[in-house]
Design a protein around this motif. Structure first.
Motif, PDB file in Angstrom:
ATOM      1  N   UNK A  56       0.832  -1.205   0.000  1.00 21.72           N
ATOM      2  CA  UNK A  56       0.000   0.000   0.000  1.00 21.72           C
ATOM      3  C   UNK A  56       0.866   1.254   0.000  1.00 21.72           C
ATOM      4  N   UNK A  57       1.917   1.225   0.806  1.00 24.60           N
ATOM      5  CA  UNK A  57       2.764   2.412   0.980  1.00 24.60           C
ATOM      6  C   UNK A  57       3.543   2.744  -0.291  1.00 24.60           C
ATOM      7  N   UNK A  58       3.923   1.734  -1.083  1.00 31.11           N
ATOM      8  CA  UNK A  58       4.658   2.012  -2.317  1.00 31.11           C
ATOM      9  C   UNK A  58       3.792   2.823  -3.284  1.00 31.11           C
ATOM     10  N   UNK A  66       4.034  13.243  -5.983  1.00 33.58           N
ATOM     11  CA  UNK A  66       3.344  14.146  -6.918  1.00 33.58           C
ATOM     12  C   UNK A  66       2.550  15.229  -6.185  1.00 33.58           C
ATOM     13  N   UNK A  67       2.809  15.389  -4.913  1.00 41.97           N
ATOM     14  CA  UNK A  67       2.146  16.374  -4.053  1.00 41.97           C
ATOM     15  C   UNK A  67       0.637  16.095  -3.957  1.00 41.97           C
ATOM     16  N   UNK A  68       0.312  14.831  -3.824  1.00 37.35           N
ATOM     17  CA  UNK A  68      -1.077  14.433  -3.629  1.00 37.35           C
ATOM     18  C   UNK A  68      -1.280  13.802  -2.272  1.00 37.35           C
ATOM     19  N   UNK A  69      -2.458  13.228  -2.082  1.00 36.72           N
ATOM     20  CA  UNK A  69      -2.830  12.671  -0.786  1.00 36.72           C
ATOM     21  C   UNK A  69      -3.989  11.713  -1.012  1.00 36.72           C
ATOM     22  N   UNK A  70      -3.992  10.568  -0.323  1.00 37.24           N
ATOM     23  CA  UNK A  70      -5.067   9.605  -0.550  1.00 37.24           C
ATOM     24  C   UNK A  70      -5.432   8.884   0.747  1.00 37.24           C
ATOM     25  N   UNK A  71      -6.597   9.237   1.288  1.00 38.26           N
ATOM     26  CA  UNK A  71      -7.092   8.596   2.501  1.00 38.26           C
ATOM     27  C   UNK A  71      -8.093   7.483   2.198  1.00 38.26           C
ATOM     28  N   UNK A  72      -8.282   7.183   0.929  1.00 35.65           N
ATOM     29  CA  UNK A  72      -9.281   6.173   0.559  1.00 35.65           C
ATOM     30  C   UNK A  72      -8.709   4.769   0.460  1.00 35.65           C
ATOM     31  N   UNK A  73      -7.405   4.600   0.715  1.00 38.00           N
ATOM     32  CA  UNK A  73      -6.777   3.292   0.504  1.00 38.00           C
ATOM     33  C   UNK A  73      -7.354   2.227   1.432  1.00 38.00           C
ATOM     34  N   UNK A  74      -7.756   2.613   2.643  1.00 42.33           N
ATOM     35  CA  UNK A  74      -8.366   1.643   3.552  1.00 42.33           C
ATOM     36  C   UNK A  74      -9.677   1.119   3.002  1.00 42.33           C
ATOM     37  N   UNK A  75     -10.483   1.999   2.414  1.00 46.61           N
ATOM     38  CA  UNK A  75     -11.742   1.583   1.804  1.00 46.61           C
ATOM     39  C   UNK A  75     -11.524   0.693   0.600  1.00 46.61           C
ATOM     40  N   UNK A 244      -9.664   0.159   8.767  1.00 44.01           N
ATOM     41  CA  UNK A 244      -9.965   1.326   9.610  1.00 44.01           C
ATOM     42  C   UNK A 244      -8.792   2.295   9.747  1.00 44.01           C
ATOM     43  N   UNK A 245      -7.610   1.770  10.032  1.00 39.64           N
ATOM     44  CA  UNK A 245      -6.446   2.640  10.286  1.00 39.64           C
ATOM     45  C   UNK A 245      -5.375   2.515   9.206  1.00 39.64           C
ATOM     46  N   UNK A 246      -5.691   1.803   8.132  1.00 37.03           N
ATOM     47  CA  UNK A 246      -4.668   1.520   7.112  1.00 37.03           C
ATOM     48  C   UNK A 246      -4.073   2.792   6.516  1.00 37.03           C
ATOM     49  N   UNK A 247      -4.927   3.749   6.152  1.00 38.07           N
ATOM     50  CA  UNK A 247      -4.441   4.966   5.493  1.00 38.07           C
ATOM     51  C   UNK A 247      -3.480   5.734   6.394  1.00 38.07           C
ATOM     52  N   UNK A 248      -3.830   5.864   7.667  1.00 42.15           N
ATOM     53  CA  UNK A 248      -2.978   6.632   8.585  1.00 42.15           C
ATOM     54  C   UNK A 248      -1.639   5.934   8.805  1.00 42.15           C
ATOM     55  N   UNK A 249      -1.667   4.601   8.968  1.00 38.49           N
ATOM     56  CA  UNK A 249      -0.421   3.857   9.164  1.00 38.49           C
ATOM     57  C   UNK A 249       0.475   3.981   7.946  1.00 38.49           C
ATOM     58  N   UNK A 250      -0.120   3.844   6.766  1.00 36.89           N
ATOM     59  CA  UNK A 250       0.652   3.898   5.521  1.00 36.89           C
ATOM     60  C   UNK A 250       1.262   5.281   5.319  1.00 36.89           C
ATOM     61  N   UNK A 251       0.457   6.327   5.475  1.00 36.35           N
ATOM     62  CA  UNK A 251       0.954   7.692   5.281  1.00 36.35           C
ATOM     63  C   UNK A 251       2.037   8.012   6.300  1.00 36.35           C
ATOM     64  N   UNK A 252       1.825   7.584   7.537  1.00 36.10           N
ATOM     65  CA  UNK A 252       2.819   7.826   8.580  1.00 36.10           C
ATOM     66  C   UNK A 252       4.132   7.125   8.233  1.00 36.10           C
ATOM     67  N   UNK A 253       4.048   5.886   7.741  1.00 33.73           N
ATOM     68  CA  UNK A 253       5.259   5.165   7.355  1.00 33.73           C
ATOM     69  C   UNK A 253       5.984   5.837   6.208  1.00 33.73           C
ATOM     70  N   UNK A 254       5.228   6.324   5.220  1.00 29.66           N
ATOM     71  CA  UNK A 254       5.838   7.018   4.072  1.00 29.66           C
ATOM     72  C   UNK A 254       6.572   8.275   4.530  1.00 29.66           C
ATOM     73  N   UNK A 255       5.933   9.056   5.392  1.00 28.70           N
ATOM     74  CA  UNK A 255       6.531  10.313   5.843  1.00 28.70           C
ATOM     75  C   UNK A 255       7.712  10.057   6.775  1.00 28.70           C
ATOM     76  N   UNK A 256       7.574   9.086   7.677  1.00 27.19           N
ATOM     77  CA  UNK A 256       8.685   8.737   8.572  1.00 27.19           C
ATOM     78  C   UNK A 256       9.891   8.285   7.758  1.00 27.19           C
ATOM     79  N   UNK A 257       9.643   7.594   6.655  1.00 27.98           N
ATOM     80  CA  UNK A 257      10.747   7.153   5.810  1.00 27.98           C
ATOM     81  C   UNK A 257      11.515   8.292   5.171  1.00 27.98           C
ATOM     82  N   UNK A 258      10.862   9.426   4.953  1.00 29.60           N
ATOM     83  CA  UNK A 258      11.565  10.579   4.406  1.00 29.60           C
ATOM     84  C   UNK A 258      10.955  11.165   3.154  1.00 29.60           C
ATOM     85  N   UNK A 259       9.805  10.629   2.714  1.00 30.45           N
ATOM     86  CA  UNK A 259       9.115  11.220   1.569  1.00 30.45           C
ATOM     87  C   UNK A 259       8.302  12.416   2.052  1.00 30.45           C
TER      88      UNK A 259
END
Length: 321
Positions: A56-58, A66-75, A244-259
């Protein structure tokens, strides 16, 4: 003077590769404890348990660059898994999986159309899409988990190659290699970085910014659909609660990684390191028998520290300019 320069270079490496340093540090710390942490079974299990979120995170990495954002991945994750299981009552497994993947294709296309072509706010659109999909998942399952009836479906995510390497790890590695290649060696990937770096400059330079940024949302939803199918295979069931929490975990992991959420920088290797921070920390603390509530505190402290260093570094760079 040489020692000072060496220290500065080391400090810059630590700041740029915060997640990687955090993972290496945890591996070093575990050397001092007598646990099964360094067994091949545990290390492969660590990768296996992180694989679905990594997939999911990849895809999320492409959107954020691309300066976007997607909170629908959990759905997308839950609906794709549910649709795949339900289609298996009427169609072969391979066709059912294609049906689940098509959920990601449709949702990604809608997100890209509304956000990119209609200039709607990505946070609002993807949050609303995620809620819509969660409601659809509850309707499809009557708010109850549904089980897959075909044993072969469960074996997709629970088998091991040569009775050693989990299939999930292999699939995750293939997705990693594919998106790494796209971002690093294709014109599409270079354009993604250009759009995230400066949208207007990219547009004036002749890049088809609308099509390429919309495609980033499609890629993100496709990886979410793949992750959802694999999760349903792993658990041999589909449920509206899985994302339920997939989007937040994924986005947090991406940002923590340095993106950067500002776009224009990052990559899937950094994202993998960001997700491994969570995986290695959880695995290590479980091995050490640390209280689950303390685990949450330590995880939160590490995330805040890494993000603080990231924010501080960017502030120093802006001041230097």
């Amino acid at each position: 003077m040489n020692n000072l320069n060496a220290c500065k270079k080391l400090a810059n490496i630590v700041i740029r590769q915060k997640a990687t340093v955090a993972v290496i540090s945890m591996f070093v710390i575990m050397l001092f404890f007598e646990t099964n942490f360094y067994t091949s079974f545990n290390l492969l299990d660590l990768l296996n348990s992180s694989s679905i979120f990594m997939i999911l995170a990849f895809g999320m990495t492409v959107v954020i660059i691309a300066e976007g954002f997607d909170l629908s991945v959990g759905g997308v994750l839950v609906v794709s898994g549910i649709v795949t299981i339900q289609l298996m009552d009427y169609a072969p497994i391979w066709l059912s999986i294609l049906g689940g993947i098509s959920v990601g294709l449709v949702v990604g296309g809608l997100n890209g159309f509304l956000i990119v072509y209609k200039k709607k706010e990505p946070l609002v659109i993807t949050l609303g899409m995620g809620m819509l999909l969660t409601g659809l998942a509850q309707q499809l399952t009557d708010a109850h988990p549904i089980a897959a009836k075909d044993f072969r479906f469960m074996m997709i995510a629970n088998s091991r190659i040569f009775n050693t390497i989990p299939t999930l790890v292999v699939i995750m590695s293939v997705v990693f290699a594919l998106i790494y290649y796209i971002l690093r060696y294709t014109q599409f990937g270079r354009n993604i970085y250009a759009i995230g770096g400066d949208y207007e400059v990219a547009e004036y330079s002749g890049i088809n910014v609308l099509r390429i940024k919309a495609m980033a949302y499609v890629i993100c939803s496709l990886t979410a659909a793949l992750g959802g199918i694999l999760l349903s295979s792993k658990l041999n069931s589909g449920s509206a609660l899985y994302g339920d929490t997939s989007a937040l975990i994924v986005i947090c992991g991406v940002v923590v990684g340095g993106t950067s959420l500002e776009g224009g920088m990052g990559g899937v290797f950094l994202t993998a390191m960001g997700l491994l921070v969570f995986g290695v920390m959880e695995n290590s603390m479980n091995m050490l028998g640390i209280n689950p509530y303390l685990q949450m505190i330590f995880s939160g402290m590490l995330i805040v520290t890494i993000l603080f260093l990231d924010s501080y570094t960017r502030k120093r760079k802006r001041e230097a300019v």
